[in-house]
Design a protein around this motif. Structure first.
Motif: not given
Length: 182
Positions: A32-37, A145-166
């Motif tokens: 989700t983009p919440i961390a980036a927003t 059990m939550a590790a797979p969600f962490y990996g996806r959230m980390l990737a999403g945070d990085m992508a959305f941060t780059a997109l929004l700040f860019g």
């Protein structure tokens, strides 16, 4: 002054709308983009209280259509972890060039890590259902059990941060640098 107030209101509403749409669009993936927003709100708005309203409003609005939390303690932990990136956004207001880019990269990594640690600790500690034993082994199992969600959230945070700040740097240009200096 009036033009700035209008611009800030539009940016506030846009950030909340992006967060809500992103959360409603695919809540099961944890991308989700919440961390980036939240980061951008902390960076953009002069007052931390206004910036903190971005993730809190996003969560309140999007929670209206999503499954509830197991209990109030878990909900508070999730909301706090989602609002924490605002503080990183404030930190981003200082610095420029390569140093600023390094701080932005770090700021895109930390929210998912904080969320992973805080939310899973809350689930383990306060779950109404005995999902995990209240032992060290149960806590380790909860995080595993939550590790797979962490990996996806980390990737999403990085992508959305780059997109929004860019997008912000392209659209706002000098205004963004003036904000950071304020």
């Amino acid at each position: 002054m009036r033009e700035q107030t209008i611009r800030d209101s539009v940016i506030f509403m846009l950030l909340v709308a992006i967060g809500v749409a992103g959360r409603w669009g695919q809540p099961d993936w944890c991308i989700t983009p919440i961390a980036a927003t939240s980061l951008l709100a902390g960076y953009w708005f002069g007052r931390s209280s206004i910036a903190a309203l971005v993730p809190l409003s996003t969560m309140l609005i999007s929670d209206a259509a999503l499954d509830g939390y197991q209990n109030f303690g878990v909900m508070l932990a999730v909301y706090a972890a989602m609002a924490a990136p605002v503080l990183l956004g404030r930190w981003l207001r200082r610095g420029e060039g390569a140093r600023w880019a390094a701080k932005l990269a770090a700021s895109s990594l930390l929210p998912a890590t904080l969320f992973f640690l805080v939310s899973n600790l809350a689930v383990w500690a306060w779950s109404a259902q005995p999902y995990y034993e209240k032992t060290l082994a149960g806590l380790v199992q909860c995080y595993a059990m939550a590790a797979p969600f962490y990996g996806r959230m980390l990737a999403g945070d990085m992508a959305f941060t780059a997109l929004l700040f860019g997008a912000m740097l392209v659209a706002a240009g000098d205004t963004a640098k003036q904000r950071a200096a304020a």
